[in-house]
Scaffold this motif. Sequence first.
Motif, PDB file in Angstrom:
ATOM      1  N   PHE A 173     -78.537  19.770  63.600  1.00 14.46           N
ATOM      2  CA  PHE A 173     -77.566  19.870  64.684  1.00 14.46           C
ATOM      3  C   PHE A 173     -76.318  20.625  64.238  1.00 14.46           C
ATOM      4  O   PHE A 173     -75.696  21.344  65.028  1.00 14.46           O
ATOM      5  N   MET A 174     -75.960  20.468  62.964  1.00 18.67           N
ATOM      6  CA  MET A 174     -74.764  21.131  62.449  1.00 18.67           C
ATOM      7  C   MET A 174     -74.835  22.642  62.567  1.00 18.67           C
ATOM      8  O   MET A 174     -73.805  23.311  62.689  1.00 18.67           O
ATOM      9  N   PHE A 175     -76.028  23.202  62.534  1.00 15.41           N
ATOM     10  CA  PHE A 175     -76.185  24.655  62.559  1.00 15.41           C
ATOM     11  C   PHE A 175     -76.136  25.227  63.972  1.00 15.41           C
ATOM     12  O   PHE A 175     -76.158  26.453  64.144  1.00 15.41           O
ATOM     13  N   ARG A 176     -76.067  24.362  64.968  1.00 14.98           N
ATOM     14  CA  ARG A 176     -75.937  24.866  66.329  1.00 14.98           C
ATOM     15  C   ARG A 176     -74.577  25.542  66.476  1.00 14.98           C
ATOM     16  O   ARG A 176     -73.547  24.978  66.122  1.00 14.98           O
ATOM     17  N   GLY A 177     -74.584  26.751  66.999  1.00 14.58           N
ATOM     18  CA  GLY A 177     -73.332  27.498  67.110  1.00 14.58           C
ATOM     19  C   GLY A 177     -72.266  26.768  67.889  1.00 14.58           C
ATOM     20  O   GLY A 177     -71.078  26.817  67.556  1.00 14.58           O
ATOM     21  N   SER A 178     -72.684  26.051  68.930  1.00 12.73           N
ATOM     22  CA  SER A 178     -71.713  25.353  69.776  1.00 12.73           C
ATOM     23  C   SER A 178     -71.059  24.174  69.068  1.00 12.73           C
ATOM     24  O   SER A 178     -70.013  23.679  69.507  1.00 12.73           O
ATOM     25  N   ALA A 179     -71.671  23.701  67.975  1.00 15.12           N
ATOM     26  CA  ALA A 179     -71.146  22.532  67.280  1.00 15.12           C
ATOM     27  C   ALA A 179     -70.178  22.904  66.161  1.00 15.12           C
ATOM     28  O   ALA A 179     -69.444  22.057  65.669  1.00 15.12           O
ATOM     29  N   ILE A 180     -70.166  24.166  65.756  1.00 18.55           N
ATOM     30  CA  ILE A 180     -69.348  24.605  64.622  1.00 18.55           C
ATOM     31  C   ILE A 180     -67.926  24.907  65.090  1.00 18.55           C
ATOM     32  O   ILE A 180     -67.713  25.706  66.001  1.00 18.55           O
ATOM     33  N   ASN A 181     -66.958  24.263  64.459  1.00 18.93           N
ATOM     34  CA  ASN A 181     -65.538  24.492  64.778  1.00 18.93           C
ATOM     35  C   ASN A 181     -65.258  24.446  66.280  1.00 18.93           C
ATOM     36  O   ASN A 181     -64.503  25.260  66.817  1.00 18.93           O
ATOM     37  N   MET A 182     -65.838  23.475  66.946  1.00 21.36           N
ATOM     38  CA  MET A 182     -65.698  23.405  68.401  1.00 21.36           C
ATOM     39  C   MET A 182     -64.243  23.263  68.846  1.00 21.36           C
ATOM     40  O   MET A 182     -63.777  23.947  69.769  1.00 21.36           O
ATOM     41  N   GLN A 183     -63.497  22.374  68.215  1.00 22.27           N
ATOM     42  CA  GLN A 183     -62.127  22.131  68.659  1.00 22.27           C
ATOM     43  C   GLN A 183     -61.254  23.369  68.459  1.00 22.27           C
ATOM     44  O   GLN A 183     -60.404  23.688  69.305  1.00 22.27           O
ATOM     45  N   SER A 184     -61.470  24.078  67.370  1.00 22.35           N
ATOM     46  CA  SER A 184     -60.706  25.296  67.119  1.00 22.35           C
ATOM     47  C   SER A 184     -61.007  26.359  68.157  1.00 22.35           C
ATOM     48  O   SER A 184     -60.112  27.107  68.574  1.00 22.35           O
ATOM     49  N   ARG A 185     -62.243  26.437  68.588  1.00 21.90           N
ATOM     50  CA  ARG A 185     -62.600  27.427  69.603  1.00 21.90           C
ATOM     51  C   ARG A 185     -61.980  27.073  70.951  1.00 21.90           C
ATOM     52  O   ARG A 185     -61.549  27.950  71.692  1.00 21.90           O
ATOM     53  N   TYR A 186     -61.921  25.808  71.279  1.00 21.14           N
ATOM     54  CA  TYR A 186     -61.295  25.411  72.533  1.00 21.14           C
ATOM     55  C   TYR A 186     -59.791  25.673  72.518  1.00 21.14           C
ATOM     56  O   TYR A 186     -59.199  25.958  73.560  1.00 21.14           O
ATOM     57  N   LEU A 187     -59.180  25.566  71.347  1.00 22.34           N
ATOM     58  CA  LEU A 187     -57.736  25.754  71.239  1.00 22.34           C
ATOM     59  C   LEU A 187     -57.380  27.110  70.628  1.00 22.34           C
ATOM     60  O   LEU A 187     -56.270  27.291  70.130  1.00 22.34           O
TER      61      LEU A 187
END
Length: 225
Positions: free
Chosen positions: A57-71
Amino acid sequence: DPRRRAALAGHVHFNRYSPIFPLVNTVTFVREPLSRLVSEYKHFCRHKGFDGTLKEFMFRGSAINMQSRYLEQAPLSALGFIGISEDYEDGLALINSQFELDLPILNLNVAPTSQSEEVAVSDEDMSLFNELNQKDILLYKQASSIYEVRKKLFLAGKPYTYGEYKVDDQGLISGFAYQQKSQSPAALIIELNGKVVAEVEAKEMNARMKKLGSPRKGYVGFQRT
């Protein structure tokens, strides 16, 4: 009239609505990155049929640095409020005080008892997580520091001053500062390594802050050599 106030809430990217809502009215909470990832993993297993391992699951692109991408591109020190999920109740109290609201404490979208057991995180998983999510780890550290300062000032009955500054290679000090409910320029004493290096008023035009809807129509910047 508080009864006529409206808000847009949800998991939305900062950039999407930053042209509409001013910074001082923007509120967000961040969560400790690993616990957030594990929670999302359990959510995907529960609702979306994911049957892989946590490592997968960690390798899913949507899961990597999610909070940083939203902000992304959000100046943390200028947001109306940035809270920490692990201190949700106190954070909500600060929001209610700052915005003159009476929001209740809610606990929604909680995992069912059948999935309440801890997900095992191996040393290998932890190492991989740290490698993939450096931006989120740094974001959480910065947000926690800002939140603790705001909470300390709130408990002391003192106002919070939004702002930040940087020093370039030529020694130019520049940044922005303002207080939410004040129309007067913020008066600043800037220290480097414990030594006062400048005393300034934040009253110059800052194009970025103007674009993001800061108070004083963007006249919140300063520069000093």
